[in-house]
Motif scaffolding. Structure first.
Motif, PDB file in Angstrom:
ATOM      1  N   ALA A   2       0.875  -1.157  -0.049  1.00  0.00           N
ATOM      2  CA  ALA A   2       0.021   0.240   0.069  1.00  0.00           C
ATOM      3  C   ALA A   2       0.933   1.252   0.102  1.00  0.00           C
ATOM      4  CB  ALA A   2      -0.994   0.190   1.089  1.00  0.00           C
ATOM      5  N   SER A   3       0.295   2.299  -0.398  1.00  0.00           N
ATOM      6  CA  SER A   3       1.018   3.624  -0.492  1.00  0.00           C
ATOM      7  C   SER A   3       0.876   4.325   0.813  1.00  0.00           C
ATOM      8  CB  SER A   3       0.326   4.609  -1.729  1.00  0.00           C
ATOM      9  OG  SER A   3       0.682   4.048  -2.909  1.00  0.00           O
ATOM     10  N   PRO A   4       1.921   4.989   1.150  1.00  0.00           N
ATOM     11  CA  PRO A   4       1.978   5.620   2.471  1.00  0.00           C
ATOM     12  C   PRO A   4       0.921   6.681   2.487  1.00  0.00           C
ATOM     13  CG  PRO A   4       4.251   5.629   1.431  1.00  0.00           C
ATOM     14  CD  PRO A   4       3.317   5.351   0.525  1.00  0.00           C
ATOM     15  N   PRO A   5       0.248   6.996   3.675  1.00  0.00           N
ATOM     16  CA  PRO A   5      -1.048   7.951   3.743  1.00  0.00           C
ATOM     17  C   PRO A   5      -0.397   9.138   3.098  1.00  0.00           C
ATOM     18  CG  PRO A   5      -0.399   7.009   5.816  1.00  0.00           C
ATOM     19  CD  PRO A   5       0.681   6.369   5.081  1.00  0.00           C
ATOM     20  N   GLY A   6      -1.509   9.643   2.074  1.00  0.00           N
ATOM     21  CA  GLY A   6      -1.213  10.849   1.625  1.00  0.00           C
ATOM     22  C   GLY A   6      -0.280  10.842   0.223  1.00  0.00           C
ATOM     23  N   ARG A   7       0.166   9.546  -0.190  1.00  0.00           N
ATOM     24  CA  ARG A   7       0.835   9.362  -1.253  1.00  0.00           C
ATOM     25  C   ARG A   7       0.102   8.303  -2.148  1.00  0.00           C
ATOM     26  NH1 ARG A   7       7.097  10.993  -0.585  1.00  0.00           N
ATOM     27  NH2 ARG A   7       6.815  10.932  -2.960  1.00  0.00           N
ATOM     28  N   GLU A   8      -0.996   8.589  -2.522  1.00  0.00           N
ATOM     29  CA  GLU A   8      -1.770   7.694  -3.427  1.00  0.00           C
ATOM     30  C   GLU A   8      -0.911   7.213  -4.786  1.00  0.00           C
ATOM     31  OE1 GLU A   8      -6.104   7.085  -4.819  1.00  0.00           O
ATOM     32  OE2 GLU A   8      -5.316   9.254  -4.700  1.00  0.00           O
ATOM     33  N   ALA A   9      -0.203   8.298  -5.266  1.00  0.00           N
ATOM     34  CA  ALA A   9       0.698   7.769  -6.725  1.00  0.00           C
ATOM     35  C   ALA A   9       1.998   7.459  -6.458  1.00  0.00           C
ATOM     36  CB  ALA A   9       0.389   8.700  -7.514  1.00  0.00           C
ATOM     37  N   ASN A  10       2.335   7.161  -4.972  1.00  0.00           N
ATOM     38  CA  ASN A  10       3.793   6.711  -4.743  1.00  0.00           C
ATOM     39  C   ASN A  10       4.279   5.638  -5.610  1.00  0.00           C
ATOM     40  OD1 ASN A  10       6.038   7.693  -3.261  1.00  0.00           O
ATOM     41  ND2 ASN A  10       5.863   5.464  -2.331  1.00  0.00           N
ATOM     42  N   LYS A  11       3.522   4.715  -5.825  1.00  0.00           N
ATOM     43  CA  LYS A  11       4.241   3.456  -6.784  1.00  0.00           C
ATOM     44  C   LYS A  11       4.452   3.988  -8.278  1.00  0.00           C
ATOM     45  CE  LYS A  11       2.700  -1.089  -8.962  1.00  0.00           C
ATOM     46  NZ  LYS A  11       1.946  -1.981  -8.992  1.00  0.00           N
ATOM     47  N   GLU A  12       3.684   4.898  -8.845  1.00  0.00           N
ATOM     48  CA  GLU A  12       3.915   5.394  -9.950  1.00  0.00           C
ATOM     49  C   GLU A  12       5.157   6.506  -9.968  1.00  0.00           C
ATOM     50  OE1 GLU A  12       1.214   4.984  -8.894  1.00  0.00           O
ATOM     51  OE2 GLU A  12      -0.454   4.233 -10.291  1.00  0.00           O
ATOM     52  N   TYR A  13       5.120   7.217  -9.026  1.00  0.00           N
ATOM     53  CA  TYR A  13       6.017   8.268  -8.793  1.00  0.00           C
ATOM     54  C   TYR A  13       7.736   7.763  -8.723  1.00  0.00           C
ATOM     55  CZ  TYR A  13       9.054  12.143  -7.019  1.00  0.00           C
ATOM     56  OH  TYR A  13       9.994  12.889  -6.759  1.00  0.00           O
ATOM     57  N   LEU A  14       7.505   6.673  -7.903  1.00  0.00           N
ATOM     58  CA  LEU A  14       8.781   5.955  -7.776  1.00  0.00           C
ATOM     59  C   LEU A  14       9.507   4.976  -9.036  1.00  0.00           C
ATOM     60  CD1 LEU A  14       8.631   4.369  -4.126  1.00  0.00           C
ATOM     61  CD2 LEU A  14       9.875   6.328  -4.820  1.00  0.00           C
ATOM     62  N   ALA A  15       8.410   4.530  -9.638  1.00  0.00           N
ATOM     63  CA  ALA A  15       8.897   3.742 -10.971  1.00  0.00           C
ATOM     64  C   ALA A  15       9.152   4.743 -12.065  1.00  0.00           C
ATOM     65  CB  ALA A  15       7.499   2.854 -11.271  1.00  0.00           C
ATOM     66  N   ASP A  16       8.323   5.580 -12.278  1.00  0.00           N
ATOM     67  CA  ASP A  16       8.216   6.369 -13.500  1.00  0.00           C
ATOM     68  C   ASP A  16       8.893   7.972 -13.378  1.00  0.00           C
ATOM     69  OD1 ASP A  16       7.170   4.389 -14.798  1.00  0.00           O
ATOM     70  OD2 ASP A  16       5.212   4.973 -14.133  1.00  0.00           O
ATOM     71  N   GLY A  17       8.955   8.346 -11.945  1.00  0.00           N
ATOM     72  CA  GLY A  17       9.236   9.717 -11.740  1.00  0.00           C
ATOM     73  C   GLY A  17       8.600  10.828 -11.885  1.00  0.00           C
ATOM     74  N   PHE A  18       7.132  10.349 -11.939  1.00  0.00           N
ATOM     75  CA  PHE A  18       6.065  11.388 -11.850  1.00  0.00           C
ATOM     76  C   PHE A  18       4.712  10.702 -11.328  1.00  0.00           C
ATOM     77  CE2 PHE A  18       5.774   9.808 -15.912  1.00  0.00           C
ATOM     78  CZ  PHE A  18       4.303   9.198 -16.083  1.00  0.00           C
ATOM     79  N   ALA A  19       3.718  11.604 -10.788  1.00  0.00           N
ATOM     80  CA  ALA A  19       2.258  11.130 -10.656  1.00  0.00           C
ATOM     81  C   ALA A  19       1.569  11.438 -11.576  1.00  0.00           C
ATOM     82  CB  ALA A  19       2.078  11.960  -9.152  1.00  0.00           C
ATOM     83  N   PRO A  20       1.027  10.495 -12.291  1.00  0.00           N
ATOM     84  CA  PRO A  20       0.310  10.496 -13.648  1.00  0.00           C
ATOM     85  C   PRO A  20      -1.271  11.057 -13.123  1.00  0.00           C
ATOM     86  CG  PRO A  20      -0.186   8.192 -12.686  1.00  0.00           C
ATOM     87  CD  PRO A  20       0.891   8.933 -11.976  1.00  0.00           C
ATOM     88  N   HIS A  21      -1.749  12.021 -14.108  1.00  0.00           N
ATOM     89  CA  HIS A  21      -3.124  12.516 -14.101  1.00  0.00           C
ATOM     90  C   HIS A  21      -3.951  11.506 -14.655  1.00  0.00           C
ATOM     91  CE1 HIS A  21      -6.513  15.196 -14.263  1.00  0.00           C
ATOM     92  NE2 HIS A  21      -6.622  14.705 -15.716  1.00  0.00           N
ATOM     93  N   ILE A  22      -4.869  11.085 -14.017  1.00  0.00           N
ATOM     94  CA  ILE A  22      -5.789  10.070 -14.740  1.00  0.00           C
ATOM     95  C   ILE A  22      -7.354  10.632 -14.654  1.00  0.00           C
ATOM     96  CG2 ILE A  22      -6.821   7.646 -14.559  1.00  0.00           C
ATOM     97  CD1 ILE A  22      -4.043   6.717 -13.294  1.00  0.00           C
ATOM     98  N   LYS A  23      -7.803  11.241 -15.503  1.00  0.00           N
ATOM     99  CA  LYS A  23      -9.031  11.879 -15.475  1.00  0.00           C
ATOM    100  C   LYS A  23     -10.314  10.791 -15.335  1.00  0.00           C
ATOM    101  CE  LYS A  23     -12.107  15.183 -18.056  1.00  0.00           C
ATOM    102  NZ  LYS A  23     -11.777  15.967 -19.223  1.00  0.00           N
ATOM    103  N   GLY A  24     -11.032  11.113 -14.385  1.00  0.00           N
ATOM    104  CA  GLY A  24     -12.061  10.283 -14.096  1.00  0.00           C
ATOM    105  C   GLY A  24     -11.986   8.919 -13.407  1.00  0.00           C
TER     106      GLY A  24
END
Length: 72
Positions: A2-24
């Protein structure tokens, strides 16, 4: 994992270097989602990581690098 509290996109940030925008994207918890604001979340993650890292950075001296820089 699970991501740390408040870091919902942590997995993508660590893997890709950014938190993606996922509309909807459906929210898994009530409130705001990091996926709603990818650029803002990326900046927040980067600034947080830097502020945690900097206090323990080596200090340049005339004789080379040694010690740690203490902020505060």
């Amino acid at each position: 994992m699970a991501s740390p509290p408040g870091r919902e996109a942590n997995k993508e940030y660590l893997a890709d270097g950014f938190a993606p925008h996922i509309k909807g994207r459906a929210h898994v918890e009530p409130g705001d989602s990091d996926y709603d604001h990818g650029a803002s979340a990326t900046l927040e993650y980067a600034l947080t990581g830097r502020s945690v890292r900097d206090p323990a950075s080596p200090v340049p001296t005339p004789d080379g690098w040694r010690g740690v820089r203490v902020i505060g």
